[in-house]
Design a protein around this motif. Structure first.
Motif, PDB file in Angstrom:
ATOM      1  N   SER A 133     -14.705  10.224   1.015  1.00 55.86           N
ATOM      2  CA  SER A 133     -13.711  10.175   1.655  1.00 55.86           C
ATOM      3  C   SER A 133     -13.574  10.992   2.523  1.00 55.86           C
ATOM      4  O   SER A 133     -13.646  12.659   2.996  1.00 55.86           O
ATOM      5  CB  SER A 133     -12.903  10.168   0.287  1.00 55.86           C
ATOM      6  OG  SER A 133     -12.464  11.080   0.201  1.00 55.86           O
ATOM      7  N   TYR A 172      -2.517  11.694   2.837  1.00 58.67           N
ATOM      8  CA  TYR A 172      -2.269  10.985   1.382  1.00 58.67           C
ATOM      9  C   TYR A 172      -1.143  11.508   0.832  1.00 58.67           C
ATOM     10  O   TYR A 172      -0.848  10.630   0.394  1.00 58.67           O
ATOM     11  CB  TYR A 172      -4.473  11.845   0.412  1.00 58.67           C
ATOM     12  CG  TYR A 172      -3.927  12.509   0.107  1.00 58.67           C
ATOM     13  CD1 TYR A 172      -4.055  14.002  -0.896  1.00 58.67           C
ATOM     14  CD2 TYR A 172      -5.075  13.761   1.229  1.00 58.67           C
ATOM     15  CE1 TYR A 172      -4.120  14.084  -1.465  1.00 58.67           C
ATOM     16  CE2 TYR A 172      -5.644  14.363   0.659  1.00 58.67           C
ATOM     17  CZ  TYR A 172      -5.139  15.551  -0.958  1.00 58.67           C
ATOM     18  OH  TYR A 172      -5.501  16.701  -0.686  1.00 58.67           O
ATOM     19  N   SER A 219     -10.070   5.524  -1.179  1.00 58.82           N
ATOM     20  CA  SER A 219      -8.328   4.442  -0.725  1.00 58.82           C
ATOM     21  C   SER A 219      -7.297   4.202  -1.698  1.00 58.82           C
ATOM     22  O   SER A 219      -6.460   3.984  -1.463  1.00 58.82           O
ATOM     23  CB  SER A 219      -9.028   3.229  -0.068  1.00 58.82           C
ATOM     24  OG  SER A 219      -7.489   2.773   0.531  1.00 58.82           O
ATOM     25  N   TRP A 256      -9.400   7.885   3.501  1.00 61.21           N
ATOM     26  CA  TRP A 256      -9.936   6.810   3.993  1.00 61.21           C
ATOM     27  C   TRP A 256     -10.950   6.456   3.441  1.00 61.21           C
ATOM     28  O   TRP A 256     -11.811   8.199   3.340  1.00 61.21           O
ATOM     29  CB  TRP A 256     -10.123   7.198   5.450  1.00 61.21           C
ATOM     30  CG  TRP A 256      -8.770   6.748   6.376  1.00 61.21           C
ATOM     31  CD1 TRP A 256      -8.698   5.179   6.474  1.00 61.21           C
ATOM     32  CD2 TRP A 256      -7.467   7.929   6.471  1.00 61.21           C
ATOM     33  NE1 TRP A 256      -7.368   5.295   7.292  1.00 61.21           N
ATOM     34  CE2 TRP A 256      -6.715   6.514   7.173  1.00 61.21           C
ATOM     35  CE3 TRP A 256      -7.436   8.620   6.241  1.00 61.21           C
ATOM     36  CZ2 TRP A 256      -5.768   7.042   7.254  1.00 61.21           C
ATOM     37  CZ3 TRP A 256      -6.473   9.023   6.761  1.00 61.21           C
ATOM     38  CH2 TRP A 256      -5.305   8.544   7.509  1.00 61.21           C
ATOM     39  N   THR A 261     -10.426  -2.413   2.394  1.00 58.08           N
ATOM     40  CA  THR A 261      -8.961  -1.554   1.319  1.00 58.08           C
ATOM     41  C   THR A 261      -8.130  -2.618   1.830  1.00 58.08           C
ATOM     42  O   THR A 261      -7.276  -3.747   2.105  1.00 58.08           O
ATOM     43  CB  THR A 261      -8.938  -0.561   2.489  1.00 58.08           C
ATOM     44  OG1 THR A 261      -7.933  -0.633   3.362  1.00 58.08           O
ATOM     45  CG2 THR A 261      -9.736   0.576   1.906  1.00 58.08           C
ATOM     46  N   ASN A 275      -4.804  -0.886   1.200  1.00 59.49           N
ATOM     47  CA  ASN A 275      -3.639   0.072   1.024  1.00 59.49           C
ATOM     48  C   ASN A 275      -2.676  -0.293   2.039  1.00 59.49           C
ATOM     49  O   ASN A 275      -3.181  -0.112   3.303  1.00 59.49           O
ATOM     50  CB  ASN A 275      -4.612   1.518   1.164  1.00 59.49           C
ATOM     51  CG  ASN A 275      -3.406   2.643   0.776  1.00 59.49           C
ATOM     52  OD1 ASN A 275      -2.494   2.271   1.363  1.00 59.49           O
ATOM     53  ND2 ASN A 275      -3.948   3.861   0.093  1.00 59.49           N
TER      54      ASN A 275
END
Length: 346
Positions: free
Chosen positions: A128, A226, A294, A300, A308, A310
């Motif tokens: 990730s 994040y 995600s 990512w 995704t 999100n």
């Protein structure tokens, strides 16, 4: 022919630390530096798909490394999961990983986001991505004045900059990338400028930096993406109100690109359940696991073309990633720490 388990065989199985019975058990021992509750779904999905139970040891990287050293060849660790290039590199040079050859991993994980392959396979793989971004107070700072990492050290931003400890792996990785891009001398000058521009001594985590920006204590700060996305997704009234004061920047978007880091893992050198460990790494590269990274922790996916949902991440728009290998960034960690020590970036 059915094997009958006698009391004698049962006693032997209990007495041996890694008996035949245990080797055939569907179990995976995971040593993880990730502490995200949202990963529970990631792990439970793996068990549901494979029937392999995950036993977890969760701690910070220093505690895990000390444990692995003490356990030595008798370590029960099957997989070591880290959340930063610097930590992954440290695990590699300590000899905690073993090479893995996997067509699935090689086809899905880009070459620059996995360990060097000398013909025996890579020792670690990224799963990730997260970016080191800039956030600013909309009322105090013009976005064009803080558009790059380098601009944070400009005299115009004196008394405005907030960060967590310079020695935190997230910042060490950023500084390692700057050494690779700009050279050690220019990076040291930048670090001196950062110290001069601090609004307060480095402290707290990335969420604290964002809150400092929102309150006006800081004009600008560096944080992992994040943390920002997590606050954007929050439905708490205080978080919704706070984020109205904060602007977001993809650093160096018009020049060298934004610094990205990874979470990654490798099979432990003495893994007693090696086959299960490889299955787990391959699972982390699957569509479903990449989706969880995600949706669960606002990271990512590393695998290309993963759909995704999100909206917070999507709202950040397109980005340009710096063209520097993760391995190069990790190798600059010692030089980065020496620069920090010299300039007093605590």
């Amino acid at each position: 022919m059915r094997l009958r388990i006698t009391p004698v065989l049962t006693a032997l199985a209990l007495a041996l630390p890694f008996s035949i019975a245990q080797a055939e058990e569907k179990v995976l021992n995971l040593y993880s530096a990730r502490h995200y509750q949202t990963d529970e779904q990631l792990y439970s999905d793996f068990t549901k798909q494979t029937g392999i139970k995950i036993n977890r040891i969760e701690a910070d990287d220093n505690a895990l490394f000390e444990r692995l050293k003490n356990e030595g060849r008798n370590s029960p660790a099957d997989v070591i999961l880290m959340v930063d290039a610097a930590r992954i590199w440290r695990a590699e040079i300590e000899g905690f990983f073993q090479p893995v050859q996997s067509k699935i991993l090689d086809s899905r994980i880009p070459a620059n986001l996995r360990g060097k392959d000398d013909g025996k396979g890579s020792e670690w793989f990224g799963f990730s991505k997260r970016a080191r971004v800039i956030v600013y107070n909309k009322a105090q700072v013009k976005p064009e004045d803080v558009a790059t990492y380098e601009s944070l050290a400009d005299p115009k931003n004196k008394g405005k900059v907030c960060t967590r400890s310079g020695s935190h792996p997230y910042n060490l990785a950023l500084i390692g990338s700057m050494i690779e891009r700009n050279g050690p001398q220019a990076t040291e000058e930048w670090a001196k400028g950062m110290v001069t521009n601090f609004a307060r001594p480095p402290r707290g985590g990335d969420t604290d930096q964002i809150k400092g920006v929102a309150s006006g204590e800081c004009g600008v700060a560096i944080a992992n993406s994040y943390y920002y996305a997590r606050l954007l997704r929050s439905t708490k009234p205080e978080d919704v109100a706070m984020m109205k004061n904060v602007g977001f920047i993809w650093p160096n978007a018009k020049t060298t690109g934004t610094h990205f880091n990874i979470a990654g893992a490798g099979v432990a050198k003495n893994a007693p359940h090696r086959e299960n460990a490889v299955k787990f790494l391959e699972y982390l590269a699957s569509d479903s696991a990449q989706f969880y990274f995600s949706e669960g922790n606002n990271e990512w996916p590393i695998v290309a073309n993963i759909a995704t949902k999100n909206e917070a991440l999507d709202s950040l728009g397109k980005y340009k990633i710096e063209n520097i290998s993760i391995a190069s960034i990790a190798k600059n960690q010692i030089a980065a720490q020496r620069i920090l020590d010299r300039v007093g970036y605590k």
